[in-house]
Scaffold this active site. Structure first.
Site, PDB file in Angstrom:
ATOM      1  N   ASP A  27      27.914   0.465 -24.306  1.00  0.00           N
ATOM      2  CA  ASP A  27      27.657   0.714 -22.895  1.00  0.00           C
ATOM      3  C   ASP A  27      27.163   2.158 -22.796  1.00  0.00           C
ATOM      4  O   ASP A  27      27.327   2.950 -23.736  1.00  0.00           O
ATOM      5  CB  ASP A  27      28.953   0.505 -22.104  1.00  0.00           C
ATOM      6  CG  ASP A  27      28.788   0.806 -20.625  1.00  0.00           C
ATOM      7  OD1 ASP A  27      27.778   0.373 -20.025  1.00  0.00           O
ATOM      8  OD2 ASP A  27      29.673   1.490 -20.063  1.00  0.00           O
ATOM      9  N   ASP A  29      27.053   4.526 -19.455  1.00  0.00           N
ATOM     10  CA  ASP A  29      27.741   5.457 -18.562  1.00  0.00           C
ATOM     11  C   ASP A  29      29.230   5.563 -18.880  1.00  0.00           C
ATOM     12  O   ASP A  29      29.930   4.556 -18.975  1.00  0.00           O
ATOM     13  CB  ASP A  29      27.567   5.025 -17.112  1.00  0.00           C
ATOM     14  CG  ASP A  29      26.101   4.991 -16.693  1.00  0.00           C
ATOM     15  OD1 ASP A  29      25.284   5.633 -17.386  1.00  0.00           O
ATOM     16  OD2 ASP A  29      25.782   4.339 -15.697  1.00  0.00           O
TER      17      ASP A  29
END
Length: 282
Positions: A27, A29
């Site tokens: 991922d 953020d």
């Protein structure tokens, strides 16, 4: 809504035989970078005159609820809809130009040193590195190139005649991330049981479940509970670093006179942008 699409970034191949290759899925953020990859541009949005103070406040609110992990699905959907409609009519080429011109200044200082080290370790082990993000492909793609990722999977806006319509063509969120990972594994011969995944959010639990080695990074309350219950490793990334201090990067282009790049945090993954030169008068 169209099927997910993996964007290859470099021609790196692992040394494993087809069917025995492995990958590491990240991922973006709060996993690779310390804040929202797109909301990091919120001040330039307003400076460029493209979004109102109200939109900036909404972006600030989105960043707040994202950091504390307190937004529910309905709140996120409302914000996603608001932000996606905001970009309707903006030119794709302009978005790409602005991202290219400003990416290093905005994103470079907020990359986690620990994440960069992990990416390097996975490459040394012969694994492909794939960034799987809800943020828009116009931002995720260049960040992936900065980091040396092999591919990215990200949200895509619908484009007609070179402009955003305000509709989402593919939304890389929750279960859709896991589906994209499985599709990519079939296409590239990844053994998911021997592959790795990293995320901070409970919305990515399906993505983490898709691999044999899931890791929770700076997890929200719900993901921490799941990770603890299932014995998944919990990692703490706390050292944002200037990427230039860790790897050689291409020279950044001069900053534009005015900036306007926008997007949605976890909920929207939509890159918004336009270019408008400001008057030089004070």
């Amino acid at each position: 809504m169209s099927a997910p699409q993996s964007v290859p970034l470099v021609g790196r191949l692992s040394g494993h035989l087809t069917g025995h290759r492995t990958a590491a899925f990240f991922d973006l953020d709060k996993t690779i970078i310390a804040k929202s990859s797109t909301l990091a541009f919120s001040k330039p949005f307003q400076a460029g005159g493209l979004i109102s103070r109200r939109a900036v406040l909404r972006s600030a609110y989105a960043q707040f609820v994202y950091l504390v992990g307190g937004a529910d699905h309905d709140q996120m959907e409302k914000l996603r809809a608001f932000m996606s409609q905001l970009c309707a009519g903006w030119e794709v080429a302009t978005v790409q130009d602005i991202v290219a011109d400003t990416l290093h200044n905005v994103v470079d200082p907020i990359v986690y040193d620990e994440a960069v080290s992990l990416i390097e370790e996975h490459h040394l082990a012969g694994r492909d590195v794939i960034i799987v993000s809800t943020s828009g492909s116009e931002v995720v793609g260049p960040i992936g190139e900065m980091l040396g990722a092999d591919r990215v999977i990200a949200t895509r806006m619908e484009v007609v005649d070179g402009k955003y319509t305000g509709e989402i063509d593919y939304y890389a969120y929750a279960e859709a991330k896991a589906e994209a990972i499985r599709t990519l594994a079939e296409e590239n011969g990844y053994d998911l049981s021997r592959s790795y995944a990293y995320s901070d959010s409970i919305t990515d639990v399906h993505m983490l479940e898709a691999v044999g080695h899931p890791h929770a990074v700076n997890p929200d309350k719900e993901l921490r509970k799941v990770a603890t219950g299932r014995g998944w490793p919990v990692l703490v990334f706390a050292r944002p670093v200037a990427l230039r201090s860790r790897m050689r990067l291409p020279a950044a282009k001069p900053a534009l006179a005015a900036l306007a790049v926008g997007g949605v945090v976890v909920v929207g993954g939509v890159v918004l942008a336009n270019l408008r030169r400001r008057n030089q008068a004070v």
